[in-house]
Design a protein around this motif. Structure first.
Motif, PDB file in Angstrom:
ATOM      1  N   GLY A  86     -35.534 -12.706  10.484  1.00  0.00           N
ATOM      2  CA  GLY A  86     -36.594 -12.057   9.722  1.00  0.00           C
ATOM      3  C   GLY A  86     -36.501 -12.552   8.382  1.00  0.00           C
TER       4      GLY A  86
ATOM      5  N   ASP B 288     -41.672 -15.112   6.067  1.00  0.00           N
ATOM      6  CA  ASP B 288     -42.901 -14.769   6.920  1.00  0.00           C
ATOM      7  C   ASP B 288     -43.894 -15.744   7.242  1.00  0.00           C
ATOM      8  OD1 ASP B 288     -43.419 -15.207   4.160  1.00  0.00           O
ATOM      9  OD2 ASP B 288     -44.030 -13.389   3.499  1.00  0.00           O
TER      10      ASP B 288
ATOM     11  N   GLU C 211     -39.229 -17.346  16.514  1.00  0.00           N
ATOM     12  CA  GLU C 211     -39.405 -15.923  16.622  1.00  0.00           C
ATOM     13  C   GLU C 211     -38.233 -15.012  15.825  1.00  0.00           C
ATOM     14  OE1 GLU C 211     -39.290 -11.760  17.985  1.00  0.00           O
ATOM     15  OE2 GLU C 211     -37.911 -13.302  18.386  1.00  0.00           O
TER      16      GLU C 211
ATOM     17  N   THR D   3     -41.420  -9.227  11.145  1.00  0.00           N
ATOM     18  CA  THR D   3     -42.412  -8.878  11.882  1.00  0.00           C
ATOM     19  C   THR D   3     -43.522  -8.968  11.391  1.00  0.00           C
ATOM     20  OG1 THR D   3     -40.998  -7.038  12.699  1.00  0.00           O
ATOM     21  CG2 THR D   3     -43.231  -6.527  12.938  1.00  0.00           C
TER      22      THR D   3
ATOM     23  N   ALA E 199     -45.287 -12.982  15.130  1.00  0.00           N
ATOM     24  CA  ALA E 199     -44.131 -12.413  15.494  1.00  0.00           C
ATOM     25  C   ALA E 199     -44.187 -10.630  15.634  1.00  0.00           C
ATOM     26  CB  ALA E 199     -42.806 -12.495  14.572  1.00  0.00           C
TER      27      ALA E 199
END
Length: 255
Positions: A104, A107, A129, A134, A255
């Protein structure tokens, strides 16, 4: 055949030796497709450019006021070139299939004209991924093989002669399948092409004379379907192939 580690080492060395050609080549540092790829990262605050090469994508993303852009490549020479030519980039020498970043972290992730060198594209996409936040965007571009398996095999044979680090140019349908299997949602696809001047294309990788002759022989004897699909153009004598259009595909996925 070398194993994947040997192949990656050879690719890093090969591209390290070809830095000038990749930095100065117009086919890589400009074009509407590059602008589209960068547009897809709009609003990002932390971006990663995988297999950055001479840094053209990373530099263009940084110029859109993205606060943090990491230019990552397997070749230390390419990372040095990218960070020297484009101010404000962070450099990282990394394996695209084993990204050394926390889950994560970014972005936006970009990758342009590089994935045909990856031994395990599915591992690469799994890593993309993983490091995407997210909702983060993956902006991807690569060469595209014809859907016909025989024509695709012919194209890949030529590509491997030019560049021993070439693994496989995949079809757009194959890339879509891999992206979706990795858990990425495709929300935009663009199929296009780029005209390549044959001599310039060969010079970029400093292809030896014997392999140049073999490549030109394969091009001269290419199936008619490939000649039509790639829009072969010849010199005035009608014998020497001067240029052709190679397939290109762009994907935006989230994602």
């Amino acid at each position: 055949m070398t194993n994947d580690a040997d192949r990656k080492r050879d690719v890093a060395t090969s591209f390290g030796n070809a830095t000038d050609g990749y930095r100065d080549g117009a086919v890589l540092k400009e074009g509407a497709d590059l602008e589209r790829l960068v547009d897809w990262t709009e609003g990002a605050t932390r971006a990663l450019d995988v297999a950055t090469g001479a840094g053209h994508v990373a530099g263009a993303v940084a110029e859109r006021n993205v606060p943090r852009v990491v230019a990552a490549d397997l070749s230390p020479e390419m990372v040095t070139t990218a960070t020297a030519d484009y101010g404000g980039l962070e450099g990282a020498v990394v394996d695209a299939e084993r990204l050394p970043f926390p889950a994560g972290r970014f972005d936006a992730v970009t990758c342009r004209f590089a994935a045909h060198h990856f031994p395990d594209p599915e591992a690469f996409l799994a890593e993309v991924e993983r490091v995407l936040a997210t909702g983060g965007v993956f902006a991807f571009e690569d060469l595209a093989a014809p859907a016909d398996p025989e024509l695709a095999s012919y194209v890949n044979r030529i590509e491997r002669l030019r560049d021993p680090g070439h693994v496989e140019t995949a079809s757009p349908a194959q890339w879509r399948d891999w992206l979706e299997a990795a858990g990425l949602t495709v929300d935009a696809v663009r199929e296009t092409s780029r005209r390549l001047e044959v001599d310039t294309w060969l010079d970029r990788m400093d292809v030896p004379a014997d392999r140049r002759r073999e490549i030109r022989s394969l091009l001269s004897n290419a199936p008619a379907a490939l000649e039509d699909a790639f829009d072969f153009r010849y010199a005035d004598d009608g014998e020497r192939l001067e240029s052709y259009r190679t397939g290109v595909v762009l994907f935006r996925a989230r994602a």
